[in-house]
Design an enzyme around this catalytic site. Structure first.
Site, PDB file in Angstrom:
ATOM      1  N   HIS A 117       1.406   5.791   2.339  1.00 13.45           N
ATOM      2  CA  HIS A 117       0.887   5.182   1.108  1.00 13.45           C
ATOM      3  C   HIS A 117       0.110   3.904   1.403  1.00 13.45           C
ATOM      4  CE1 HIS A 117       4.908   2.867   0.642  1.00 13.45           C
ATOM      5  NE2 HIS A 117       4.005   1.909   0.551  1.00 13.45           N
ATOM      6  N   GLU A 121       1.387   6.710  -3.664  1.00 13.14           N
ATOM      7  CA  GLU A 121       2.285   7.586  -2.904  1.00 13.14           C
ATOM      8  C   GLU A 121       1.597   8.924  -2.623  1.00 13.14           C
ATOM      9  OE1 GLU A 121       4.862   6.510  -1.552  1.00 13.14           O
ATOM     10  OE2 GLU A 121       6.305   5.541  -2.886  1.00 13.14           O
ATOM     11  N   ASP A 146      -0.623  -4.693  -6.003  1.00 14.94           N
ATOM     12  CA  ASP A 146       0.449  -4.017  -6.729  1.00 14.94           C
ATOM     13  C   ASP A 146       1.572  -4.981  -7.087  1.00 14.94           C
ATOM     14  OD1 ASP A 146       1.314  -4.355  -4.118  1.00 14.94           O
ATOM     15  OD2 ASP A 146       1.384  -2.223  -3.652  1.00 14.94           O
ATOM     16  N   ASP A 206       5.166   6.651   4.755  1.00 15.06           N
ATOM     17  CA  ASP A 206       4.761   7.968   4.231  1.00 15.06           C
ATOM     18  C   ASP A 206       3.236   8.042   4.001  1.00 15.06           C
ATOM     19  OD1 ASP A 206       4.450   6.349   2.011  1.00 15.06           O
ATOM     20  OD2 ASP A 206       5.772   7.501   0.690  1.00 15.06           O
TER      21      ASP A 206
HETATM   22  N1  GLP Z   1       3.410  -1.764  -1.683  1.00 17.75           N
HETATM   23  C1  GLP Z   1       3.611  -2.172  -0.326  1.00 17.75           C
HETATM   24  C2  GLP Z   1       2.405  -1.807   0.485  1.00 17.75           C
HETATM   25  O1  GLP Z   1       1.272  -2.525   0.014  1.00 17.75           O
HETATM   26  C3  GLP Z   1       2.694  -2.100   1.938  1.00 17.75           C
HETATM   27  O2  GLP Z   1       1.525  -1.920   2.701  1.00 17.75           O
HETATM   28  C4  GLP Z   1       3.717  -1.141   2.446  1.00 17.75           C
HETATM   29  C5  GLP Z   1       4.161  -1.424   3.882  1.00 17.75           C
HETATM   30  O3  GLP Z   1       5.032  -2.491   3.946  1.00 17.75           O
HETATM   31  P1  GLP Z   1       5.373  -3.241   5.286  1.00 17.75           P
HETATM   32  O4  GLP Z   1       4.135  -3.949   5.689  1.00 17.75           O
HETATM   33  O5  GLP Z   1       6.474  -4.198   4.939  1.00 17.75           O
HETATM   34  O6  GLP Z   1       5.793  -2.214   6.247  1.00 17.75           O
HETATM   35  O7  GLP Z   1       4.825  -1.029   1.589  1.00 17.75           O
HETATM   36  C6  GLP Z   1       4.911  -1.657   0.338  1.00 17.75           C
HETATM   37  O8  GLP Z   1       5.592  -0.699  -0.354  1.00 17.75           O
END
Ligand code: GLP
Length: 241
Positions: free
Chosen positions: A137, A142, A67, A135
């Protein structure tokens, strides 16, 4: 879905790294799906260390990121393009032309989604690295995203904007409100998936992913139906299982 619980963040990274090392050792031209966020940082640090100390090569490896924020220039400090180069790509010998990251600055965003989907459709990812949002995702899919989704534009939920504000001076108004993300169907097509989650703020999402019903209200729950997913957790993230 296999669950591996390790005592702390470092052991989680080491366990995930073993899978990565096996993949790129067995298949020199492996196709890797890569994630951003803090969860895979320990894994990427071990890949960099291993490349420097043991010469594990990524010369023929091809990568596809999940992404990218919409509207941030590629060279912005918080773009996922910058993240990947700073945390991993600058330390290993992957070829720049083998790196694929969705374009968050395209004039025609729908076309950018379509082009990325067309590229993904031509390959099969051997190993996909995932994190999980609080959440539930995965990538930027989402809650409410259909399970048959392909690459698409997304309006980020307030909870994700809140969570990610820590990378933007803790200022929610600086967090982009949109992103381009690979879809849940794209993720489900990957041969093998490793998902990394650490910390108590992930415990509920991890519970819903592993124990909850397969429901779009927790996008990660679709991984219950994937044939080869390993979830690496520290004790805090596993505390509600
Ligand atoms: N788009 C990314 C995800 O790919 C990631 O897995 C998630 C968790 O992030 P973190 O690993 O910093 O908690 O949030 C972001 O929004």
């Amino acid at each position: 879905m296999k669950i591996v619980v390790a005592p702390d963040v470092q052991h989680v990274a080491e366990a995930a790294f073993k899978v990565m090392k096996n993949t790129v050792s067995e298949k020199k031209d492996a196709v890797l799906g890569l994630a951003t966020g803090s969860s895979p940082e320990g894994l990427y640090a071990l890949m960099a260390k291993d490349h420097s100390e043991n010469g594990t090569s990524y010369q023929d490896v091809v990568t596809y990121n999940l992404d990218e924020y919409v509207g941030l220039p590629q060279n912005h400090s918080q773009s996922y393009y910058t993240f990947m180069h700073e945390k991993l790509f600058q330390y290993i010998d992957v070829k720049e032309e083998n790196i694929h990251i969705p374009c968050g600055c395209a004039q025609d965003e729908e076309k950018a989604c379509h082009d990325y989907e067309n590229m993904l459709a031509k390959v099969r990812i051997d190993l996909q690295v995932l994190g999980i949002g609080s959440d539930g995702h995965i990538a930027f899919n989402e809650p409410g995203t259909p399970f048959d989704s392909l690459v698409h534009l997304v309006h980020l939920k307030q909870q994700t904007i809140h969570d990610n504000a820590r990378f933007f001076d803790h200022d929610e108004s600086k967090v982009p409100t949109m992103a381009i993300t690979t879809g849940l169907a794209d993720i489900m097509r990957c041969r093998k998936i490793i998902l990394i989650a650490t910390g108590a703020n992930k415990a509920q999402a991890v519970h819903d992913m592993v124990k909850g019903p397969v429901s779009t209200s927790c996008p990660a729950s679709i991984l219950q139906k994937h044939p080869d997913t390993v979830v690496f957790l520290d004790e805090a993230a596993a505390s509600k299982l």
